[in-house]
Design a protein around this motif. Sequence first.
Motif, PDB file in Angstrom:
ATOM      1  N   ASN A 141     115.886   7.594  37.153  1.00 39.55           N
ATOM      2  CA  ASN A 141     115.820   8.895  38.110  1.00 39.55           C
ATOM      3  C   ASN A 141     115.973   8.824  39.565  1.00 39.55           C
ATOM      4  N   GLY A 142     116.903   7.851  39.914  1.00 37.98           N
ATOM      5  CA  GLY A 142     116.949   7.292  41.251  1.00 37.98           C
ATOM      6  C   GLY A 142     116.052   6.572  42.059  1.00 37.98           C
ATOM      7  N   VAL A 143     114.941   6.055  41.577  1.00 37.22           N
ATOM      8  CA  VAL A 143     114.004   5.240  41.866  1.00 37.22           C
ATOM      9  C   VAL A 143     114.273   3.808  41.606  1.00 37.22           C
ATOM     10  N   ALA A 144     114.488   2.985  42.472  1.00 33.27           N
ATOM     11  CA  ALA A 144     114.933   1.520  42.305  1.00 33.27           C
ATOM     12  C   ALA A 144     113.876   0.728  41.365  1.00 33.27           C
ATOM     13  N   GLN A 145     114.239  -0.078  40.581  1.00 31.52           N
ATOM     14  CA  GLN A 145     113.440  -0.781  39.800  1.00 31.52           C
ATOM     15  C   GLN A 145     113.531  -2.289  40.143  1.00 31.52           C
ATOM     16  N   VAL A 146     112.363  -2.993  40.166  1.00 35.34           N
ATOM     17  CA  VAL A 146     112.454  -4.491  40.461  1.00 35.34           C
ATOM     18  C   VAL A 146     111.776  -5.112  39.273  1.00 35.34           C
ATOM     19  N   SER A 147     112.464  -5.839  38.939  1.00 33.25           N
ATOM     20  CA  SER A 147     111.986  -6.943  37.607  1.00 33.25           C
ATOM     21  C   SER A 147     110.753  -7.289  37.859  1.00 33.25           C
ATOM     22  N   SER A 148     109.875  -7.386  36.758  1.00 31.86           N
ATOM     23  CA  SER A 148     108.269  -8.245  37.013  1.00 31.86           C
ATOM     24  C   SER A 148     107.490  -7.488  37.929  1.00 31.86           C
ATOM     25  N   VAL A 149     108.038  -6.173  38.445  1.00 27.67           N
ATOM     26  CA  VAL A 149     107.173  -5.881  39.656  1.00 27.67           C
ATOM     27  C   VAL A 149     106.875  -4.314  39.435  1.00 27.67           C
ATOM     28  N   THR A 150     107.937  -3.486  39.057  1.00 27.13           N
ATOM     29  CA  THR A 150     107.586  -1.916  39.287  1.00 27.13           C
ATOM     30  C   THR A 150     107.037  -1.537  37.816  1.00 27.13           C
ATOM     31  N   THR A 151     106.111  -0.732  37.947  1.00 26.75           N
ATOM     32  CA  THR A 151     105.233  -0.435  36.583  1.00 26.75           C
ATOM     33  C   THR A 151     105.602   1.236  36.346  1.00 26.75           C
ATOM     34  N   ASN A 152     105.665   1.146  35.121  1.00 29.42           N
ATOM     35  CA  ASN A 152     106.109   2.808  34.708  1.00 29.42           C
ATOM     36  C   ASN A 152     105.484   3.213  33.453  1.00 29.42           C
ATOM     37  N   ASP A 153     105.447   4.528  33.154  1.00 29.34           N
ATOM     38  CA  ASP A 153     104.567   4.976  31.900  1.00 29.34           C
ATOM     39  C   ASP A 153     105.559   4.993  30.776  1.00 29.34           C
ATOM     40  N   PHE A 154     105.339   4.129  29.860  1.00 27.02           N
ATOM     41  CA  PHE A 154     106.191   4.045  28.758  1.00 27.02           C
ATOM     42  C   PHE A 154     105.589   4.820  27.611  1.00 27.02           C
ATOM     43  N   SER A 155     104.726   5.703  27.760  1.00 22.69           N
ATOM     44  CA  SER A 155     104.202   6.375  26.480  1.00 22.69           C
ATOM     45  C   SER A 155     105.207   7.222  25.871  1.00 22.69           C
ATOM     46  N   GLN A 156     106.313   7.698  26.974  1.00 24.24           N
ATOM     47  CA  GLN A 156     107.423   8.509  26.281  1.00 24.24           C
ATOM     48  C   GLN A 156     108.879   7.430  26.500  1.00 24.24           C
ATOM     49  N   ILE A 157     109.628   7.919  25.706  1.00 30.32           N
ATOM     50  CA  ILE A 157     111.003   7.167  26.256  1.00 30.32           C
ATOM     51  C   ILE A 157     111.497   7.347  27.608  1.00 30.32           C
ATOM     52  N   VAL A 158     111.761   6.155  28.248  1.00 29.91           N
ATOM     53  CA  VAL A 158     112.338   6.064  29.794  1.00 29.91           C
ATOM     54  C   VAL A 158     113.569   5.520  29.950  1.00 29.91           C
ATOM     55  N   THR A 159     114.541   6.303  30.588  1.00 32.35           N
ATOM     56  CA  THR A 159     115.896   5.954  30.711  1.00 32.35           C
ATOM     57  C   THR A 159     116.150   5.167  31.990  1.00 32.35           C
ATOM     58  N   ILE A 180      98.320  -0.446  22.139  1.00 33.45           N
ATOM     59  CA  ILE A 180      98.241  -0.876  23.290  1.00 33.45           C
ATOM     60  C   ILE A 180      98.242   0.460  24.339  1.00 33.45           C
ATOM     61  N   PRO A 181      97.763   0.555  25.454  1.00 27.53           N
ATOM     62  CA  PRO A 181      97.857   1.418  26.495  1.00 27.53           C
ATOM     63  C   PRO A 181      99.372   1.222  27.073  1.00 27.53           C
ATOM     64  N   LEU A 182     100.378   2.232  27.015  1.00 31.04           N
ATOM     65  CA  LEU A 182     101.594   2.167  27.697  1.00 31.04           C
ATOM     66  C   LEU A 182     101.881   2.786  28.843  1.00 31.04           C
ATOM     67  N   ASN A 183     100.809   3.414  29.718  1.00 35.34           N
ATOM     68  CA  ASN A 183     100.846   4.153  30.896  1.00 35.34           C
ATOM     69  C   ASN A 183     101.176   3.381  32.252  1.00 35.34           C
ATOM     70  N   ASN A 184     100.967   2.100  31.974  1.00 32.67           N
ATOM     71  CA  ASN A 184     101.060   1.290  33.492  1.00 32.67           C
ATOM     72  C   ASN A 184     101.763  -0.004  33.325  1.00 32.67           C
ATOM     73  N   LEU A 185     102.989  -0.333  32.703  1.00 28.59           N
ATOM     74  CA  LEU A 185     103.633  -1.477  32.165  1.00 28.59           C
ATOM     75  C   LEU A 185     104.557  -1.927  33.061  1.00 28.59           C
ATOM     76  N   ALA A 186     104.846  -3.260  33.406  1.00 28.71           N
ATOM     77  CA  ALA A 186     105.776  -3.725  34.465  1.00 28.71           C
ATOM     78  C   ALA A 186     106.793  -4.434  33.551  1.00 28.71           C
ATOM     79  N   ALA A 187     108.026  -3.985  33.575  1.00 30.41           N
ATOM     80  CA  ALA A 187     109.194  -4.515  32.621  1.00 30.41           C
ATOM     81  C   ALA A 187     109.708  -5.666  33.388  1.00 30.41           C
ATOM     82  N   THR A 188     110.121  -6.596  32.592  1.00 26.75           N
ATOM     83  CA  THR A 188     111.053  -7.784  33.006  1.00 26.75           C
ATOM     84  C   THR A 188     112.560  -7.758  32.432  1.00 26.75           C
TER      85      THR A 188
END
Length: 612
Positions: A100-118, A81-89
């Motif tokens: 990396n200092g960018v606040a994350q909102v559950s079920s809202v913020t999208t990120n690129d998960f094609s690589q490992i994300v910390t 599946i495409p991993l470059n625009n997923l919203a994590a819950t």
Amino acid sequence: MAVNNDMNSVNFKYLCICTTIMFLLIACGGSEQKTKPSVEQVGNTELIQFSFLKLYNPSLDDDVILSINSGVVSAQLTTNIPLNNLAATFEHGGATVSINGVAQVSSVTTNDFSQIVTYQVATSDGRVAEYQVELIQPEEVGSTDLTLFLFLKLYNPSLGNDVILSINSGIVSALLTGNISLNNLVATFEHEGATVSIDGVSQISSVTVNDFTQKVTYQVATSDGQVAEYQIDLIQSTGLPIIYVDTENSAEIDSKDDYVNGTVSIQGGLEFTDLADTSMKIRGRGNSTWGHPKKPYQMKLSDKNEFLGMPAKKKWLFLAEYSDKTLLRNTIAFEMGYISQLDWTPRTTFAEVHLNGVYNGTYNITEKVEEGDNRVAIGDTGYLLEIDQPDRLDPDDVSFRTSHFLLNIKAPDLVQASSEYNYIKYHLNAFEDVLMGSQFKDPIDGYEKYIDVDSFIDWYLINEITKNVDAKSFSSIYLNLIPGEKIKMGPLWDFDLSFGNVDYADSQYVEGFWIKNNAWYTRLFQDPAFVEKIKIRFGYFKQNQQFILDKIDSHAQKLQWAQQENDNKWHTLGMYVWPNPVVFDTYDEEVEHLKSWYIDRMNWLDTAYNNM
């Protein structure tokens, strides 16, 4: 002594007072040393739950729940599946979650998960824990592509050289030269699948031995069950059957009148039955075609015999197709005949011909236009006629004239002025007289009384579509009649100078009628009922236009090797050969010209008939 005692008493009292004061100070908290109060806990850095829900990620087929283990958050995906625009819950025990200092909102913020994300989970008092989120795509299952196929001399000592096969839409083929044994060969191949097999038997490149005397089908499969099939076709010579004609004492075939005795045999290859040495005699044939370097022939077997899969008969024709560099015009016109309402159209097949041990080119082997149950079926009383020219008649030909044409009686053998001769002469003249008469359109006593209209229409349309130069009024215009029945046009014959392959007549061009100018057809077109039938029937051939184009492609593909060998022998490509109107350097260009001419001709006729 009294003084000293008093002093000691005073000191003692002072000490007691100081001790008491210090005690009171300590008891009342008067000391500078104080105990620090305990601090209340403000949460933790635990990441409790992490998922990707289909609700917030429409690209997902299902929810994806990740496991959390010692700072590693992961899931093995079952599909790519495409991993470059997923919203994590997620759920956590901290105050904030960030990347990396960018606040994350559950079920809202999208990120690129094609690589490992910390992810960082932090408490309000500054404690931080990191979690590495990894989505693991399923392993690539490859494709069903077969990318390379060859036979290496290293693994096949019987080969003179490595044989590299071409791969084209599931057909893997090569032209072999020389007499090579194909029953014990080792293939070397490369592919992008998981397995390669033949009928369920696993194949190992450069190891597995197979028999390639017939076509072999390889299956390339992926790990998820996709399968593609590839037909391995090792073509000895050109892939066509090979005919060996040997004359007595290697005599030349240099006459259209006198037969030369000899034998014929066939190496049938993959498609046809072999023929052992068979007695025959052979002579030249044709009119203008006899003048070319590559000669056409008529062969007559000593006994009726099936020949290259065609029904048993004695006489067989070898068409040289010298002026037609595609080698296809006769065959394609006959393809139209096979889908028409004509009673019989000659069958043909291509073959390599060797004369007295010498390769003589690619020939179109055809049935002869003659009376017979497997050919023009006119029974014991019927007639086969040809509109012809006086200078083309043989001395023993029997013919007669109408007001417009000379008709040669091809069968049966008749004596001039016999009753059978008088019958056919009278009948054709009667037809022509009615056709040219004032009541020709009469449905009872007009031309329809004499002719099979359907055969007249189909014969006309095929010759008009191809704009066959001779078929207007010159020659090879066949018709037949059984007494008590109607005159039928056909069979088709002689199309090497069709599809624009002529430089001395207007039949070269796609525009304009040609066969319609035949005297009989000119008159027939003056009947609106006949014209309407022509228009309707042309629609049928127009609907089959793509079918004919596909036939051109398939026959050209079949000749891909043979035409090369033929041109190596006769060197016609890129050279003017009478009566070519255009000259192309390659076989493919000749075929494309044939196709484009046919398409343009059909378009012109479509417009012309619609305007009638």
